[in-house]
Scaffold this motif. Structure first.
Motif, PDB file in Angstrom:
ATOM      1  N   ILE A 121      43.335  44.590  71.866  1.00  0.00           N
ATOM      2  CA  ILE A 121      44.760  44.305  72.008  1.00  0.00           C
ATOM      3  C   ILE A 121      45.492  44.635  70.709  1.00  0.00           C
ATOM      4  N   SER A 122      45.092  43.987  69.616  1.00  0.00           N
ATOM      5  CA  SER A 122      45.712  44.271  68.313  1.00  0.00           C
ATOM      6  C   SER A 122      44.863  43.708  67.194  1.00  0.00           C
ATOM      7  N   LEU A 123      44.739  44.468  66.133  1.00  0.00           N
ATOM      8  CA  LEU A 123      44.253  43.910  64.886  1.00  0.00           C
ATOM      9  C   LEU A 123      45.314  42.908  64.409  1.00  0.00           C
ATOM     10  N   VAL A 124      44.888  41.809  63.839  1.00  0.00           N
ATOM     11  CA  VAL A 124      45.822  40.783  63.360  1.00  0.00           C
ATOM     12  C   VAL A 124      45.870  40.759  61.835  1.00  0.00           C
ATOM     13  N   ALA A 125      44.719  40.742  61.203  1.00  0.00           N
ATOM     14  CA  ALA A 125      44.710  40.634  59.740  1.00  0.00           C
ATOM     15  C   ALA A 125      43.385  41.113  59.179  1.00  0.00           C
ATOM     16  N   GLU A 126      43.435  41.610  57.973  1.00  0.00           N
ATOM     17  CA  GLU A 126      42.228  41.834  57.190  1.00  0.00           C
ATOM     18  C   GLU A 126      42.082  40.648  56.254  1.00  0.00           C
ATOM     19  N   VAL A 127      40.865  40.132  56.184  1.00  0.00           N
ATOM     20  CA  VAL A 127      40.600  38.885  55.467  1.00  0.00           C
ATOM     21  C   VAL A 127      39.793  39.205  54.211  1.00  0.00           C
ATOM     22  N   PRO A 128      40.422  39.212  53.062  1.00  0.00           N
ATOM     23  CA  PRO A 128      39.692  39.533  51.839  1.00  0.00           C
ATOM     24  C   PRO A 128      38.575  38.540  51.570  1.00  0.00           C
ATOM     25  N   GLN A 129      37.447  39.049  51.164  1.00  0.00           N
ATOM     26  CA  GLN A 129      36.378  38.199  50.664  1.00  0.00           C
ATOM     27  C   GLN A 129      36.272  38.403  49.155  1.00  0.00           C
ATOM     28  N   VAL A 130      35.782  37.390  48.484  1.00  0.00           N
ATOM     29  CA  VAL A 130      35.728  37.408  47.029  1.00  0.00           C
ATOM     30  C   VAL A 130      34.315  37.071  46.569  1.00  0.00           C
ATOM     31  N   LEU A 131      33.858  37.787  45.569  1.00  0.00           N
ATOM     32  CA  LEU A 131      32.577  37.483  44.940  1.00  0.00           C
ATOM     33  C   LEU A 131      32.813  36.382  43.907  1.00  0.00           C
ATOM     34  N   VAL A 132      32.219  35.217  44.163  1.00  0.00           N
ATOM     35  CA  VAL A 132      32.359  34.093  43.238  1.00  0.00           C
ATOM     36  C   VAL A 132      30.992  33.720  42.680  1.00  0.00           C
ATOM     37  N   SER A 136      28.545  27.966  35.553  1.00  0.00           N
ATOM     38  CA  SER A 136      27.463  27.910  34.574  1.00  0.00           C
ATOM     39  C   SER A 136      26.795  29.258  34.347  1.00  0.00           C
ATOM     40  N   LEU A 137      27.050  30.223  35.218  1.00  0.00           N
ATOM     41  CA  LEU A 137      26.442  31.543  35.064  1.00  0.00           C
ATOM     42  C   LEU A 137      27.173  32.300  33.958  1.00  0.00           C
ATOM     43  N   PRO A 138      26.470  32.807  32.948  1.00  0.00           N
ATOM     44  CA  PRO A 138      27.135  33.413  31.784  1.00  0.00           C
ATOM     45  C   PRO A 138      27.591  34.854  32.027  1.00  0.00           C
ATOM     46  N   VAL A 139      28.437  35.037  33.041  1.00  0.00           N
ATOM     47  CA  VAL A 139      29.005  36.361  33.329  1.00  0.00           C
ATOM     48  C   VAL A 139      30.486  36.192  33.618  1.00  0.00           C
ATOM     49  N   GLY A 140      31.272  37.239  33.307  1.00  0.00           N
ATOM     50  CA  GLY A 140      32.709  37.159  33.543  1.00  0.00           C
ATOM     51  C   GLY A 140      33.270  38.359  34.273  1.00  0.00           C
ATOM     52  N   SER A 141      32.389  39.260  34.733  1.00  0.00           N
ATOM     53  CA  SER A 141      32.828  40.455  35.446  1.00  0.00           C
ATOM     54  C   SER A 141      31.707  40.941  36.341  1.00  0.00           C
ATOM     55  N   GLN A 217      41.066  28.244  41.690  1.00  0.00           N
ATOM     56  CA  GLN A 217      42.233  27.750  40.963  1.00  0.00           C
ATOM     57  C   GLN A 217      41.899  26.501  40.143  1.00  0.00           C
ATOM     58  N   ALA A 218      40.968  25.690  40.638  1.00  0.00           N
ATOM     59  CA  ALA A 218      40.586  24.459  39.947  1.00  0.00           C
ATOM     60  C   ALA A 218      39.548  24.686  38.859  1.00  0.00           C
ATOM     61  N   GLY A 219      39.083  25.927  38.705  1.00  0.00           N
ATOM     62  CA  GLY A 219      38.088  26.240  37.690  1.00  0.00           C
ATOM     63  C   GLY A 219      36.670  25.875  38.070  1.00  0.00           C
ATOM     64  N   ARG A 220      36.442  25.577  39.344  1.00  0.00           N
ATOM     65  CA  ARG A 220      35.107  25.188  39.787  1.00  0.00           C
ATOM     66  C   ARG A 220      34.280  26.391  40.240  1.00  0.00           C
ATOM     67  N   LEU A 221      34.928  27.545  40.386  1.00  0.00           N
ATOM     68  CA  LEU A 221      34.261  28.802  40.693  1.00  0.00           C
ATOM     69  C   LEU A 221      34.884  29.900  39.836  1.00  0.00           C
ATOM     70  N   LYS A 222      34.087  30.909  39.504  1.00  0.00           N
ATOM     71  CA  LYS A 222      34.606  32.081  38.812  1.00  0.00           C
ATOM     72  C   LYS A 222      34.682  33.239  39.807  1.00  0.00           C
ATOM     73  N   ALA A 223      35.857  33.855  39.933  1.00  0.00           N
ATOM     74  CA  ALA A 223      36.046  34.993  40.832  1.00  0.00           C
ATOM     75  C   ALA A 223      35.869  36.282  40.043  1.00  0.00           C
ATOM     76  N   LEU A 224      34.999  37.167  40.543  1.00  0.00           N
ATOM     77  CA  LEU A 224      34.720  38.418  39.836  1.00  0.00           C
ATOM     78  C   LEU A 224      35.375  39.628  40.489  1.00  0.00           C
ATOM     79  N   GLY A 225      35.555  39.618  41.810  1.00  0.00           N
ATOM     80  CA  GLY A 225      36.171  40.769  42.462  1.00  0.00           C
ATOM     81  C   GLY A 225      36.229  40.609  43.968  1.00  0.00           C
ATOM     82  N   LEU A 226      37.066  41.438  44.593  1.00  0.00           N
ATOM     83  CA  LEU A 226      37.241  41.417  46.043  1.00  0.00           C
ATOM     84  C   LEU A 226      36.342  42.453  46.715  1.00  0.00           C
TER      85      LEU A 226
END
Length: 326
Positions: A121-132, A136-141, A217-226
């Motif tokens: 019928i119709s696509l409604v939305a694309e839902v971005p996923q994020v690598l979190v 405590s993991l010593p990586v930032g990218s 947003q609360a700093g409880r997860l680190k987001a690296l990319g979509l």
């Protein structure tokens, strides 16, 4: 020929064209519609379905009842809608799992073909996923994560919302393209997986941005990319993984409305126009943007091509990675 047929049947044949015309002229819809959601209530698909259903009522002139039918990795809902009458009164808010399942379940377990057994019928939305990752993991990218995983091969774990989900296949695709060894830990849903990433019981997860964002947003997860190949309008500041260390990576998730195969074109056109009208409303756009999804209405033919391409893409990824559901 008519002389050899019962008189009543012969008379019916004479009036058949008029009966067909009358059927085509029958107004639609004349009773409530059901929009089946293959997930539990409260998730992104459920929320979006309820927003869409509420607004479609005004466009169609009939209530649209949201019906949650979770279970068996969305197979229960998909097979239920597949068997429903093709009269436009039973629809489904399909997700990426519709096109993933045939490639990862044992042969014969999936009773439907995503291209043959449903009318787009119709696509409604694309839902971005994020690598979190865990704070405590010593990586930032993404690049730092890849180097860390290569140095600590086999020591990292990733969570998923369950075997056969888009975040499971997306992670396996990442492992293959980044040449890293990370162990899969399936959970019964996104939130339990995210909870264990936050506590450090597992180190990372590919999750719906809408579910992960409050914790980011609360700093409880680190987001690296979509996971999308292109930047998301919902969060343009987050880089696609394809631009942050894994060129060519693309593991987008989506939501769209389908009906049983054979649904009449006139009904498909009416539903498509109604959905397009709803998705064009500024308040709906704002609501979906608050959920970190990208509104993406389409024509039925565009959605058909989208499903076909997505089915082929997941089949290729499942074959290349060996990802499967026992």
């Amino acid at each position: 020929m008519h002389a050899r047929l019962p008189r009543a049947f012969a008379r019916l044949l004479l009036f058949a064209p008029a009966l067909v015309s009358a059927a085509e002229a029958t107004p639609y819809p004349t009773r409530p519609l059901h929009l089946v959601v293959p997930f539990t209530s409260g998730g992104i698909a459920d929320i979006m379905s309820r927003v869409l259903a509420e607004r479609l009522k005004d466009s169609l002139g009939q209530p649209v009842i949201v019906e949650n039918r979770p279970g068996a990795g969305t197979l229960l809902a998909s097979e239920y809608v597949q068997r429903a009458d093709a009269d436009g009164y039973t629809l489904m808010m399909a997700a990426s799992s519709l096109t993933i399942a045939p490639s990862v379940y044992p042969k014969g377990r999936v009773k439907y073909d995503p291209e043959r057994d449903f009318t787009p019928i119709s696509l409604v939305a694309e839902v971005p996923q994020v690598l979190v990752v865990s704070p405590s993991l010593p990586v930032g990218s993404v690049g730092e994560l890849i180097r860390y995983a290569q140095k600590h091969s086999g020591q990292l774990n990733y969570a998923s919302a369950g075997a056969g989900t888009s975040n499971h296949l997306g992670a396996e695709h990442f492992k293959q393209m980044a040449h890293v060894s990370i162990t899969h830990v399936p959970y019964k849903g996104t939130v339990p997986g995210l909870n264990d990433v936050m506590t450090g019981n597992v180190q990372m997860m590919f999750a719906d941005l809408a579910a992960a964002d409050p914790f980011i947003q609360a700093g409880r997860l680190k987001a690296l990319g979509l996971t999308n190949a292109k930047p998301s309008a919902a969060r343009p500041e987050l880089p696609p993984i394809a631009q942050a260390g894994v060129p060519g990576y693309d593991s987008k998730s989506w939501l769209g409305v389908v009906a049983p195969a054979g649904t009449p074109p006139a009904i498909v056109a009416r539903l498509n126009a109604g959905i397009a009208k709803v998705l064009a409303q500024p308040e709906v756009k704002r609501r979906f943007q608050s959920l970190n999804v990208d509104v993406a209405p389409s024509s039925p033919e565009e959605f058909r091509n989208y499903i076909s391409a997505d089915t082929a893409r997941w089949a290729r990824i499942a074959k290349e990675t060996g990802a499967a559901v026992d």
